[in-house]
Motif scaffolding. Structure first.
Motif, PDB file in Angstrom:
ATOM      1  N   ASP A 286      32.715  31.302  62.062  1.00  0.00           N
ATOM      2  CA  ASP A 286      33.247  32.293  62.999  1.00  0.00           C
ATOM      3  C   ASP A 286      33.681  33.493  62.165  1.00  0.00           C
ATOM      4  O   ASP A 286      34.607  33.395  61.355  1.00  0.00           O
ATOM      5  N   MET A 287      33.020  34.618  62.350  1.00  0.00           N
ATOM      6  CA  MET A 287      33.285  35.788  61.523  1.00  0.00           C
ATOM      7  C   MET A 287      34.668  36.388  61.755  1.00  0.00           C
ATOM      8  O   MET A 287      35.111  37.233  60.973  1.00  0.00           O
ATOM      9  N   ALA A 288      35.368  35.921  62.772  1.00  0.00           N
ATOM     10  CA  ALA A 288      36.752  36.349  62.967  1.00  0.00           C
ATOM     11  C   ALA A 288      37.639  35.907  61.805  1.00  0.00           C
ATOM     12  O   ALA A 288      38.721  36.457  61.593  1.00  0.00           O
ATOM     13  N   ALA A 289      37.170  34.945  61.034  1.00  0.00           N
ATOM     14  CA  ALA A 289      37.924  34.479  59.855  1.00  0.00           C
ATOM     15  C   ALA A 289      38.136  35.598  58.849  1.00  0.00           C
ATOM     16  O   ALA A 289      39.105  35.588  58.077  1.00  0.00           O
ATOM     17  N   ASN A 295      39.114  44.330  52.043  1.00  0.00           N
ATOM     18  CA  ASN A 295      38.540  44.609  50.722  1.00  0.00           C
ATOM     19  C   ASN A 295      37.962  43.368  50.045  1.00  0.00           C
ATOM     20  O   ASN A 295      37.727  43.375  48.844  1.00  0.00           O
ATOM     21  N   VAL A 296      37.736  42.311  50.789  1.00  0.00           N
ATOM     22  CA  VAL A 296      37.306  41.062  50.174  1.00  0.00           C
ATOM     23  C   VAL A 296      35.820  41.105  49.790  1.00  0.00           C
ATOM     24  O   VAL A 296      34.995  41.688  50.484  1.00  0.00           O
ATOM     25  N   THR A 297      35.520  40.475  48.657  1.00  0.00           N
ATOM     26  CA  THR A 297      34.144  40.219  48.239  1.00  0.00           C
ATOM     27  C   THR A 297      33.914  38.721  48.322  1.00  0.00           C
ATOM     28  O   THR A 297      34.641  37.945  47.692  1.00  0.00           O
ATOM     29  N   VAL A 298      32.920  38.319  49.122  1.00  0.00           N
ATOM     30  CA  VAL A 298      32.634  36.898  49.316  1.00  0.00           C
ATOM     31  C   VAL A 298      31.403  36.529  48.500  1.00  0.00           C
ATOM     32  O   VAL A 298      30.358  37.184  48.597  1.00  0.00           O
ATOM     33  N   ASP A 299      31.536  35.503  47.696  1.00  0.00           N
ATOM     34  CA  ASP A 299      30.424  35.005  46.886  1.00  0.00           C
ATOM     35  C   ASP A 299      29.994  33.650  47.462  1.00  0.00           C
ATOM     36  O   ASP A 299      30.827  32.761  47.592  1.00  0.00           O
ATOM     37  N   PRO A 300      28.745  33.478  47.871  1.00  0.00           N
ATOM     38  CA  PRO A 300      27.585  34.348  47.636  1.00  0.00           C
ATOM     39  C   PRO A 300      27.306  35.331  48.775  1.00  0.00           C
ATOM     40  O   PRO A 300      26.293  36.027  48.731  1.00  0.00           O
ATOM     41  N   GLY A 301      28.142  35.397  49.784  1.00  0.00           N
ATOM     42  CA  GLY A 301      27.932  36.333  50.875  1.00  0.00           C
ATOM     43  C   GLY A 301      27.095  35.754  52.010  1.00  0.00           C
ATOM     44  O   GLY A 301      26.666  34.593  51.974  1.00  0.00           O
ATOM     45  N   GLY A 306      18.111  39.037  57.580  1.00  0.00           N
ATOM     46  CA  GLY A 306      17.512  39.357  56.287  1.00  0.00           C
ATOM     47  C   GLY A 306      18.279  40.325  55.420  1.00  0.00           C
ATOM     48  O   GLY A 306      17.879  40.597  54.292  1.00  0.00           O
ATOM     49  N   SER A 307      19.419  40.860  55.928  1.00  0.00           N
ATOM     50  CA  SER A 307      20.182  41.839  55.155  1.00  0.00           C
ATOM     51  C   SER A 307      21.573  41.301  54.819  1.00  0.00           C
ATOM     52  O   SER A 307      22.233  40.674  55.667  1.00  0.00           O
ATOM     53  N   LEU A 308      21.998  41.566  53.599  1.00  0.00           N
ATOM     54  CA  LEU A 308      23.320  41.129  53.162  1.00  0.00           C
ATOM     55  C   LEU A 308      24.398  41.937  53.883  1.00  0.00           C
ATOM     56  O   LEU A 308      24.342  43.173  53.916  1.00  0.00           O
ATOM     57  N   VAL A 309      25.381  41.256  54.459  1.00  0.00           N
ATOM     58  CA  VAL A 309      26.461  41.920  55.180  1.00  0.00           C
ATOM     59  C   VAL A 309      27.414  42.557  54.173  1.00  0.00           C
ATOM     60  O   VAL A 309      27.943  41.879  53.291  1.00  0.00           O
ATOM     61  N   GLU A 310      27.629  43.850  54.302  1.00  0.00           N
ATOM     62  CA  GLU A 310      28.505  44.570  53.381  1.00  0.00           C
ATOM     63  C   GLU A 310      29.960  44.543  53.818  1.00  0.00           C
ATOM     64  O   GLU A 310      30.866  44.484  52.996  1.00  0.00           O
ATOM     65  N   ARG A 314      33.829  43.780  60.119  1.00  0.00           N
ATOM     66  CA  ARG A 314      33.302  44.423  61.327  1.00  0.00           C
ATOM     67  C   ARG A 314      32.483  43.470  62.197  1.00  0.00           C
ATOM     68  O   ARG A 314      32.086  43.815  63.314  1.00  0.00           O
ATOM     69  N   LEU A 315      32.210  42.274  61.669  1.00  0.00           N
ATOM     70  CA  LEU A 315      31.418  41.309  62.434  1.00  0.00           C
ATOM     71  C   LEU A 315      32.299  40.510  63.382  1.00  0.00           C
ATOM     72  O   LEU A 315      33.459  40.226  63.087  1.00  0.00           O
TER      73      LEU A 315
END
Length: 337
Positions: A286-289, A295-301, A306-310, A314-315
């Motif tokens: 659930d993207m509400a998380a 400013n978070v960077t999530v690894d591996p994202g 087909g596109s990496l969410v930046e 906003r999701l």
């Protein structure tokens, strides 16, 4: 008898004339080191006393000497030392008299011994100690009074032991900032384990067998900046477990068995900068998380269409995800509501 005179007599006398159990004194790392045949450390003295009188940080290096015991007053001639390295020996036990003379120590390295028992008040005279390393030993249980006297300890490393965590096990270490407990085969973190640790900044619990967490297990750790729970067996993260960690900027959850991320799983982590989720089994997210993480960077994202969410913040909505490989982003598709 003066310690240096005793060294002289032991070195110059015939073996038959020595009556103080066979003690051998040798120069090691610019120190006179006297060891009994069985491995008991009988005494340490500076090779050149004048040379160390003007040195601020005096280090005693006693690594890899086969030490199994330390005699009372073994350090009586080197009391102004600031660091002691006794790693890579064979100490099975730490007695309360071992370090009593070393009240100026700020650093104590006891790694790679066979320590299984630490006597109560073993560090009681070390009021200036800032760093204690107990990695790669056999410690499983810590006595209630083991930390007595360590009023200035900032860093405690107990990795690669067999430590069993109990309530209040670290109580008394009020200045502790770094606690490293990796690779201890820990299966459970009881409530109250971290009682009395108000200034913890770095807490590392990776490579254990932790499969579940109580929602209040981290209560009181309000100053923490880094938390490593990677490479455990976590199947789920309780809602709001991080709610008291307003200062947390790095969180490792990699290498677990997480399958779901619910909306309130990261509640309180508004200031998180780095989140490691690789090598899990995420299926439903659930993207509400991530809504409050600006400013978070999530690894591996996450990849969507087909596109990496930046910008995860906003999701919205729930997504079904899969992982193609360890380091590749999770491939996700929105689930129709």
């Amino acid at each position: 008898m003066c310690f240096l005179l005793l060294i002289y007599l032991l070195l110059s006398a015939d073996v038959a004339d020595v009556s103080t159990e066979d003690v051998d004194c040798q120069v090691y790392n610019h120190l006179y080191v006297c060891l009994a045949n069985g491995g008991a450390l009988h005494g340490v003295a500076f090779e050149d006393v004048n040379a160390v009188q003007t040195i601020e940080d005096i280090e005693l290096h006693l690594e890899n000497l086969g030490i199994v015991d330390i005699a009372r007053n073994a350090f009586a001639e080197v009391t102004n030392s600031s660091a002691l390295y006794v790693r890579d020996n064979r100490l099975p036990f730490l007695g309360r008299h071992y370090f009593a003379a070393l009240d100026q120590l700020t650093y104590l390295d006891l790694r790679n011994n066979t320590i299984s028992d630490v006597e109560e008040a073993a560090f009681a005279r070390l009021a200036n100690l800032e760093t204690l390393l107990l990695d790669h030993n056999n410690i499983s249980v810590l006595r209630p009074g083991v930390w007595k006297g360590l009023t200035e300890l900032h860093e405690l490393y107990i990795t690669n032991n067999r430590l069993v965590l109990r309530r209040n096990v670290f109580k008394g270490l009020r200045q502790l900032e770094t606690l490293v407990l990796d690779s201890n085969d820990i299966a459970e973190i009881p409530i109250g384990v971290f009682n009395g640790l108000p200034h913890i900044d770095l807490l590392y619990l990776s490579r254990n067998r932790i499969s579940s967490l109580h929602p209040d297990v981290f209560r009181g750790l309000g100053e923490i900046n880094e938390l490593d729970l990677g490479r455990n067996r976590l199947k789920a993260i309780p809602a709001g477990i991080f709610r008291h960690m307003k200062s947390l900027n790095s969180l490792w959850l990699n290498g677990n068995q997480l399958t779901v991320l619910e909306p309130d799983v990261f509640l309180g982590l508004d200031n998180l900068l780095f989140l490691f989720l690789n090598n899990n089994e995420l299926r439903h997210v659930d993207m509400a998380a991530f809504a409050r993480m600006r400013n978070v960077t999530v690894d591996p994202g996450f990849k969507i269409r087909g596109s990496l969410v930046e910008d995860l913040g906003r999701l919205h909505g729930r997504y079904q995800c899969s992982s193609a490989a360890y380091q590749l982003p999770y491939d996700c598709a929105e689930v129709d509501s």
